[in-house]
Design a protein around this motif. Structure first.
Motif, mmCIF file in Angstrom:
data_model
loop_
_atom_site.group_PDB
_atom_site.id
_atom_site.type_symbol
_atom_site.label_atom_id
_atom_site.label_comp_id
_atom_site.label_asym_id
_atom_site.label_seq_id
_atom_site.Cartn_x
_atom_site.Cartn_y
_atom_site.Cartn_z
ATOM 1 N N GLY A 106 14.957 -54.612 -3.429
ATOM 2 C CA GLY A 106 15.356 -54.477 -4.726
ATOM 3 C C GLY A 106 15.099 -55.928 -5.456
ATOM 4 O O GLY A 106 15.365 -56.925 -4.738
ATOM 5 N N ARG A 125 19.305 -53.646 -11.316
ATOM 6 C CA ARG A 125 18.541 -53.800 -10.279
ATOM 7 C C ARG A 125 17.401 -52.517 -9.957
ATOM 8 O O ARG A 125 17.891 -51.500 -10.014
ATOM 9 C CB ARG A 125 19.467 -53.832 -8.876
ATOM 10 C CG ARG A 125 18.541 -54.477 -7.548
ATOM 11 C CD ARG A 125 19.603 -54.630 -6.462
ATOM 12 N NE ARG A 125 19.144 -55.274 -5.293
ATOM 13 C CZ ARG A 125 18.623 -56.724 -5.231
ATOM 14 N NH1 ARG A 125 18.997 -57.507 -6.329
ATOM 15 N NH2 ARG A 125 18.106 -57.275 -3.974
ATOM 16 N N LYS A 127 15.067 -50.758 -7.333
ATOM 17 C CA LYS A 127 14.668 -50.548 -5.880
ATOM 18 C C LYS A 127 14.387 -49.262 -5.533
ATOM 19 O O LYS A 127 14.634 -48.492 -6.487
ATOM 20 C CB LYS A 127 15.869 -51.126 -5.120
ATOM 21 C CG LYS A 127 17.229 -50.393 -5.390
ATOM 22 C CD LYS A 127 18.529 -50.561 -4.320
ATOM 23 C CE LYS A 127 18.124 -50.505 -2.801
ATOM 24 N NZ LYS A 127 19.008 -51.003 -2.010
ATOM 25 N N ALA A 129 14.845 -45.409 -3.690
ATOM 26 C CA ALA A 129 16.029 -44.522 -3.744
ATOM 27 C C ALA A 129 16.499 -44.560 -2.260
ATOM 28 O O ALA A 129 15.859 -44.866 -1.449
ATOM 29 C CB ALA A 129 15.614 -42.951 -4.319
ATOM 30 N N GLU A 130 17.869 -44.207 -2.231
ATOM 31 C CA GLU A 130 18.407 -44.201 -0.948
ATOM 32 C C GLU A 130 17.907 -43.274 -0.266
ATOM 33 O O GLU A 130 17.821 -42.166 -0.395
ATOM 34 C CB GLU A 130 19.903 -44.153 -1.150
ATOM 35 C CG GLU A 130 20.660 -45.177 -1.944
ATOM 36 C CD GLU A 130 20.663 -46.311 -1.169
ATOM 37 O OE1 GLU A 130 20.774 -46.486 -0.165
ATOM 38 O OE2 GLU A 130 20.872 -47.526 -1.804
ATOM 39 N N GLY A 131 17.623 -43.738 1.052
ATOM 40 C CA GLY A 131 17.100 -42.900 2.277
ATOM 41 C C GLY A 131 15.627 -42.619 2.348
ATOM 42 O O GLY A 131 15.123 -42.137 3.034
ATOM 43 N N ARG A 134 13.567 -45.661 5.625
ATOM 44 C CA ARG A 134 14.502 -45.622 6.963
ATOM 45 C C ARG A 134 13.757 -46.262 8.192
ATOM 46 O O ARG A 134 14.479 -46.979 8.939
ATOM 47 C CB ARG A 134 14.786 -44.152 7.345
ATOM 48 C CG ARG A 134 15.619 -43.529 6.312
ATOM 49 C CD ARG A 134 15.954 -42.213 6.722
ATOM 50 N NE ARG A 134 16.669 -41.434 5.801
ATOM 51 C CZ ARG A 134 18.047 -41.389 5.645
ATOM 52 N NH1 ARG A 134 18.813 -42.285 6.753
ATOM 53 N NH2 ARG A 134 18.837 -40.970 4.814
#
Length: 405
Positions: A106, A125, A127, A129-131, A134
């Motif tokens: 990010g 910020r 960055k 996406a979450e997940g 990994r």
């Protein structure tokens, strides 16, 4: 008490490293009393010998657990860009690194002001996406857009290498540093001496140790208090010499100082306090408090000698008269310091050593001043009288042959 209880509970949890500490007096600093840094030009050498030093210190009883902030074996991914291939596809090294940095970690791209009047500002910020990312293999699926508008997969122009590296890099005075923190159960000065001795035994040339926080301030304050102590003794002698118009009688008055210092140190030892900043301030206070009692006694003795009494008669008359004011002033100081010494008032945890040093020093000096000072006065003054008589006899002896001739 709360910290001690938390340490016991955390110590029973396997695999957990917890270091409960007090709230620091100054924000942004650690509150542990013992803080030191191992400094050097090589990060690997600093980490190696700092780890060795902390292992040896951890075996010493009384130093407590040492919190070590340097970790050189943190798993990391290192990006290697094929510059020639990237350039042939219309990409720069900066484009590749920026894409990996934005999607994996990010990047702050702007700021948002919620309400200009309140001054609240938030970072925006960008960055991934979450997940989405990994594992390291997920980073290879990042697509870059070349100058020609074509999409290029990241793994065609770069590769990731799994390495071990430092979790953080600290520097102190332009050198790599490994910081350690501890809350010793033994006195801070003793703990600092142990750390210096172990560092001298283990560390090679090129590595130095430097104390930080409370430990560094302790060194500075200790040197300052020693200077104040010596200066106060010198100023006391100068004031007494001008007051009594003598270079010898101030030494008689100051003979009570060793008695007070001995009593103060003995009281600290018996009660279980250490020689710290507060107790040293108490010893400095004793310089003026103890001299006062001796001044009362010597001054009245001098007055009686001016009235025609000899030294013995003057002392026998002055000592009983001055005993009551000496005892009254000493008891006033002792009773005023007693609540702090026995710990029944706020702040007694820190003021206790000061109060104990003053009380024990006043007791010993008061009891011994009434005995030692008259004896010292008698010995010194009688010795001066005998010396004057001898000089007068020699002077008369040298004059007599001349007169006869």
């Amino acid at each position: 008490d709360v910290i001690r209880e938390m340490r016991q509970k955390f110590g029973g949890i396997a695999g957990l490293q917890a270091f409960p500490t007090e709230v620091p007096a100054i924000g942004g600093q650690r509150s542990e009393p013992l803080q030191f840094a191992v400094r050097g030009q090589s990060l690997e050498q600093v980490g190696q010998y700092a780890t060795l030093l902390n292992e040896e210190l951890g075996k010493i009883e009384g130093l407590g657990r040492i919190n070590f902030n340097l970790q050189l074996e943190m798993p990391q991914l290192q990006l290697h860009v094929d510059r020639v291939r990237a350039r042939s596809l219309g990409l720069s090294t900066r484009d590749v690194a920026l894409a990996a940095n934005v999607l994996a970690g990010g990047v702050d791209i702007a700021r948002y002001n919620d309400d200009p009047g309140d001054g609240e500002r938030y970072d925006i910020r960008l960055k991934g996406a979450e997940g989405v990312f990994r594992s390291p293999s997920d980073l290879s699926k990042i697509y870059l857009r070349s100058d020609a508008g074509e999409l290029v997969r990241l793994d065609t122009v770069a590769r990731f290498e799994e390495i071990l590296g430092p979790a953080r890099i600290d520097r102190l005075n332009l050198q790599y540093a490994a910081l350690s923190y501890a809350d010793p159960e033994i006195p801070l000065g003793e703990a600092m001496a142990i750390v210096e001795q172990k560092a001298h035994e283990l560390m090679p040339l090129g590595l130095t140790i430097e104390f930080l926080g409370s430990a560094r301030e302790f060194e500075r304050t200790l040197a300052g208090l020693i200077f104040v102590f010596v200066t106060s003794v010198i100023l006391l002698y100068m004031v007494l010499a001008s007051q009594f118009d003598s270079f010898i009688q101030p030494l008689i008055i100051m003979a009570a100082l060793p008695l007070a210092m001995t009593g103060g140190l003995g009281g600290l030892y018996l009660v279980g306090h250490t020689l710290n900043i507060y107790s040293m301030i108490g010893l400095i206070l004793l310089i003026g408090l103890v001299a006062k009692n001796s001044i009362l006694l010597v001054d009245l003795t001098n007055q009686r000698r001016e009235q025609g009494m000899n030294i013995r008669e003057a002392l026998l008359d002055a000592c009983p008269i001055r005993m009551r004011p000496v005892l009254m002033t000493s008891l006033t100081v002792i009773l005023a310091m007693l609540p702090a010494a026995i710990g029944i008032e706020a702040g007694s945890g820190r003021n206790g050593p000061l109060a104990v040093a003053v009380i024990s020093g006043m007791i010993s000096s008061t009891l011994l001043t009434l005995v030692v000072i008259p004896v010292a006065y008698s010995l010194v003054e009688n010795g001066l009288l005998r010396l004057q008589k001898r000089r007068a006899a020699r002077h008369d002896a040298t004059k007599t042959p001349q007169a006869s001739a």
